[in-house]
Motif scaffolding. Structure first.
Motif, PDB file in Angstrom:
ATOM      1  N   TYR A  29      53.947  76.184  46.007  1.00 18.32           N
ATOM      2  CA  TYR A  29      53.312  74.350  45.083  1.00 18.32           C
ATOM      3  C   TYR A  29      53.333  74.410  43.917  1.00 18.32           C
ATOM      4  O   TYR A  29      52.553  75.911  43.663  1.00 18.32           O
ATOM      5  CB  TYR A  29      52.262  74.085  46.046  1.00 18.32           C
ATOM      6  CG  TYR A  29      52.399  73.376  46.755  1.00 18.32           C
ATOM      7  CD1 TYR A  29      52.537  72.155  46.988  1.00 18.32           C
ATOM      8  CD2 TYR A  29      52.724  73.732  48.337  1.00 18.32           C
ATOM      9  CE1 TYR A  29      52.522  71.185  48.427  1.00 18.32           C
ATOM     10  CE2 TYR A  29      53.310  72.879  49.418  1.00 18.32           C
ATOM     11  CZ  TYR A  29      53.086  72.150  49.367  1.00 18.32           C
ATOM     12  OH  TYR A  29      53.039  70.980  50.670  1.00 18.32           O
ATOM     13  N   SER A  30      53.264  74.065  43.035  1.00 19.55           N
ATOM     14  CA  SER A  30      53.308  73.924  41.116  1.00 19.55           C
ATOM     15  C   SER A  30      52.081  73.287  40.944  1.00 19.55           C
ATOM     16  O   SER A  30      51.465  72.228  41.228  1.00 19.55           O
ATOM     17  CB  SER A  30      54.415  74.028  40.470  1.00 19.55           C
ATOM     18  OG  SER A  30      53.986  73.812  39.082  1.00 19.55           O
ATOM     19  N   ILE A  31      50.250  74.393  41.133  1.00 20.94           N
ATOM     20  CA  ILE A  31      49.414  72.795  39.914  1.00 20.94           C
ATOM     21  C   ILE A  31      49.996  72.713  39.021  1.00 20.94           C
ATOM     22  O   ILE A  31      50.128  73.447  38.245  1.00 20.94           O
ATOM     23  CB  ILE A  31      47.975  74.277  40.275  1.00 20.94           C
ATOM     24  CG1 ILE A  31      47.984  74.871  41.936  1.00 20.94           C
ATOM     25  CG2 ILE A  31      46.833  73.262  39.949  1.00 20.94           C
ATOM     26  CD1 ILE A  31      47.195  76.278  41.342  1.00 20.94           C
ATOM     27  N   VAL A  32      50.254  71.529  38.645  1.00 24.38           N
ATOM     28  CA  VAL A  32      50.466  70.632  37.851  1.00 24.38           C
ATOM     29  C   VAL A  32      49.610  71.058  36.492  1.00 24.38           C
ATOM     30  O   VAL A  32      50.415  69.845  35.451  1.00 24.38           O
ATOM     31  CB  VAL A  32      50.804  69.034  37.946  1.00 24.38           C
ATOM     32  CG1 VAL A  32      51.983  69.521  39.292  1.00 24.38           C
ATOM     33  CG2 VAL A  32      50.128  68.638  38.593  1.00 24.38           C
ATOM     34  N   ASP A  33      48.675  70.825  37.033  1.00 25.31           N
ATOM     35  CA  ASP A  33      47.060  70.475  35.356  1.00 25.31           C
ATOM     36  C   ASP A  33      47.418  71.813  35.123  1.00 25.31           C
ATOM     37  O   ASP A  33      46.276  72.075  34.222  1.00 25.31           O
ATOM     38  CB  ASP A  33      46.728  69.306  35.520  1.00 25.31           C
ATOM     39  CG  ASP A  33      45.169  69.748  37.537  1.00 25.31           C
ATOM     40  OD1 ASP A  33      46.103  70.470  37.942  1.00 25.31           O
ATOM     41  OD2 ASP A  33      44.365  68.922  37.372  1.00 25.31           O
ATOM     42  N   GLY A  34      47.256  72.662  36.101  1.00 28.04           N
ATOM     43  CA  GLY A  34      47.169  74.236  35.737  1.00 28.04           C
ATOM     44  C   GLY A  34      45.596  74.605  35.595  1.00 28.04           C
ATOM     45  O   GLY A  34      44.595  73.852  36.086  1.00 28.04           O
ATOM     46  N   ILE A  35      45.049  75.491  34.294  1.00 30.68           N
ATOM     47  CA  ILE A  35      43.556  76.398  34.487  1.00 30.68           C
ATOM     48  C   ILE A  35      43.475  74.963  33.944  1.00 30.68           C
ATOM     49  O   ILE A  35      42.160  74.650  33.394  1.00 30.68           O
ATOM     50  CB  ILE A  35      43.197  77.586  33.931  1.00 30.68           C
ATOM     51  CG1 ILE A  35      44.708  78.630  34.762  1.00 30.68           C
ATOM     52  CG2 ILE A  35      42.604  77.902  34.291  1.00 30.68           C
ATOM     53  CD1 ILE A  35      43.699  78.499  36.371  1.00 30.68           C
ATOM     54  N   GLU A  36      43.645  74.712  32.417  1.00 32.71           N
ATOM     55  CA  GLU A  36      43.133  74.053  31.448  1.00 32.71           C
ATOM     56  C   GLU A  36      42.964  72.652  31.492  1.00 32.71           C
ATOM     57  O   GLU A  36      42.813  71.629  30.579  1.00 32.71           O
ATOM     58  CB  GLU A  36      43.224  74.965  29.995  1.00 32.71           C
ATOM     59  CG  GLU A  36      42.592  75.673  29.879  1.00 32.71           C
ATOM     60  CD  GLU A  36      43.020  76.925  28.334  1.00 32.71           C
ATOM     61  OE1 GLU A  36      42.376  76.962  27.937  1.00 32.71           O
ATOM     62  OE2 GLU A  36      44.094  77.920  28.560  1.00 32.71           O
TER      63      GLU A  36
END
Length: 167
Positions: A123-130
């Protein structure tokens, strides 16, 4: 959690079409920390200066170069050819992997590389770290691991960092 999202910008879409937000990713990890692998694919400089999820494996997919590109007015990034082999040191093709970067672009690249290598549950974490911003200097990022109050640290853990081999 979404199995596809046609509203995502093209640069954040993946071949597998598996997406989560940072908050959803953390909840998935909490539910099964022995089986869910959080994979941070940003550069070591980002781990050091921005921080990272406390439980993440830090395995960069792209590296910053230090050769100025006058035409583009930037220091370009380059793909790291051993990315999949480094991920394979900690994950098998059927494992549940949640990949993150700053805001979802590089995690999509990582997901696509892993999918091409036979990984099926990435899965891609679409909102990332920031998180994402609207592009103005005054904008506040929306979403992201740090803005969702998910646990993160700046204390480096070399035992969970798999960097590329030097040439």
């Amino acid at each position: 959690m979404s199995d596809s999202n046609s509203t995502l910008p093209k640069g954040k879409q993946t071949a597998l079409g598996l997406y989560v937000t940072a908050d959803e990713a953390f909840k998935m990890w909490q539910a099964d920390p022995e089986k869910v692998i959080i994979l941070d694919v940003r550069t070591p400089e980002e781990f050091l200066f921005v921080g990272y999820p406390t439980m993440a494996w830090k395995i960069p997919v792209i590296a910053q170069t230090y050769e100025w590109d006058a035409e583009k007015s930037q220091f370009p990034m380059k793909m790291l050819p051993d990315f999949v082999s480094r991920v394979s040191e900690v994950a098998q093709p059927g494992d549940l992997i949640l990949a993150t970067c700053r805001s979802g672009g590089r995690s999509a690249i990582a997901c696509n590389l892993l999918a091409k290598a036979g990984f099926t549950n990435v899965y891609s974490i679409v909102d990332g770290i920031e998180g994402d911003s609207n592009g103005s200097s005054e904008s506040t990022p929306q979403g992201g691991w740090k803005n969702s109050d998910c646990p993160w640290t700046k204390k480096l853990t070399p035992e969970r960092m798999l960097l590329p081999t030097s040439d």
